[in-house]
Design a protein around this motif. Structure first.
Motif, short mmCIF file in Angstrom:
data_model
loop_
_atom_site.label_atom_id
_atom_site.label_comp_id
_atom_site.label_asym_id
_atom_site.label_seq_id
_atom_site.Cartn_x
_atom_site.Cartn_y
_atom_site.Cartn_z
N ARG A 66 0.78 -1.05 -0.14
CA ARG A 66 -0.07 0.05 -0.02
C ARG A 66 0.97 1.24 0.14
O ARG A 66 0.72 2.02 0.89
CB ARG A 66 -0.95 -0.07 1.22
N THR A 67 2.02 1.16 -0.85
CA THR A 67 2.79 2.42 -1.07
C THR A 67 2.76 2.82 -2.42
O THR A 67 2.79 2.23 -3.30
CB THR A 67 4.25 2.03 -0.82
N LEU A 68 2.72 4.34 -2.46
CA LEU A 68 2.90 4.97 -3.63
C LEU A 68 4.12 5.47 -3.84
O LEU A 68 4.67 6.34 -2.84
CB LEU A 68 1.71 6.29 -3.54
N ILE A 69 4.89 5.26 -4.73
CA ILE A 69 6.53 5.92 -4.92
C ILE A 69 6.20 6.83 -5.88
O ILE A 69 5.63 6.48 -7.15
CB ILE A 69 7.04 4.74 -5.45
N CYS A 70 6.53 8.04 -5.83
CA CYS A 70 6.55 9.33 -6.59
C CYS A 70 7.89 9.82 -6.97
O CYS A 70 8.59 10.05 -5.95
CB CYS A 70 5.80 10.47 -5.81
N ARG A 71 8.30 9.49 -8.24
CA ARG A 71 9.61 10.24 -8.53
C ARG A 71 9.41 11.41 -9.25
O ARG A 71 8.70 11.34 -10.20
CB ARG A 71 10.37 9.07 -9.57
N VAL A 72 10.10 12.58 -8.59
CA VAL A 72 10.04 13.72 -9.01
C VAL A 72 11.18 14.07 -9.85
O VAL A 72 12.45 14.05 -9.37
CB VAL A 72 10.19 14.58 -8.14
N LEU A 100 -0.93 7.72 5.80
CA LEU A 100 -0.37 7.08 7.21
C LEU A 100 0.93 8.03 7.12
O LEU A 100 1.16 8.68 8.38
CB LEU A 100 -0.35 5.81 7.29
N ALA A 101 1.75 8.07 6.18
CA ALA A 101 2.86 8.76 6.33
C ALA A 101 3.56 9.43 4.74
O ALA A 101 3.33 8.65 3.78
CB ALA A 101 4.01 7.76 6.80
N ILE A 102 4.30 10.24 4.69
CA ILE A 102 4.82 10.79 3.55
C ILE A 102 6.37 10.92 3.75
O ILE A 102 6.90 11.62 4.90
CB ILE A 102 4.27 12.11 3.25
#
Length: 107
Positions: A66-72, A100-102
Motif C-alpha cells: 500500500r505504497t505510492l512511490i512518486c519520482r519527481v 499514514l506517512a509521507i
C-alpha cells in the motif's frame, strides 16, 4: 536531480488510481495527466506534469505494501521544491484520510 516521495496509505484501493481519476487534480491543483497504466506493466503507474512549475512526477502503486512511490524529475538545473510542495499540498487536501506517512528522499 531526482527526488522520491514515498506515501504509505491505508485502504485497499490504489492511491494512484484515486489521484488519476480525481477531477480536481487538473482543475484546482494545476497538474496535467500525461500517461496512465498500460497493459503488461507489473505495477500501476502514471505520469503528471505541473502547469506552473518545471518537472514531472512519475507515480507507481505497490498494492501489497500500500505504497505510492512518486519520482519527481526536474531538468536543466530546476529545483524540485515547487512541484513537490504543490503535490504534497494536493495529497493532504484531497487524500489526507488515507495517508499514514509521507517520506521525501533525494537521489
Amino acid at each position: 536531480m531526482q527526488t522520491v516521495i514515498q506515501v504509505i496509505a491505508k485502504g485497499r484501493e490504489s492511491l494512484r488510481h484515486k489521484i488519476m481519476s480525481d477531477p480536481q487534480l487538473e482543475g484546482k491543483f494545476g497538474f496535467i495527466k500525461i500517461w496512465a497504466k498500460q497493459p503488461g506493466r507489473p505495477h500501476g503507474w502514471a505520469k503528471i506534469h505541473s502547469e506552473t512549475t518545471h518537472g514531472a512526477i512519475n507515480l507507481e502503486w505497490h498494492g501489497g505494501s500500500r505504497t505510492l512511490i512518486c519520482r519527481v524529475v526536474t531538468k536543466l538545473g530546476n529545483k524540485p521544491n515547487s512541484i513537490i510542495g504543490d503535490f504534497v499540498d494536493y495529497l493532504l487536501a484531497r487524500h489526507q484520510g488515507r495517508i499514514l506517512a509521507i517520506h521525501i528522499m533525494r537521489r
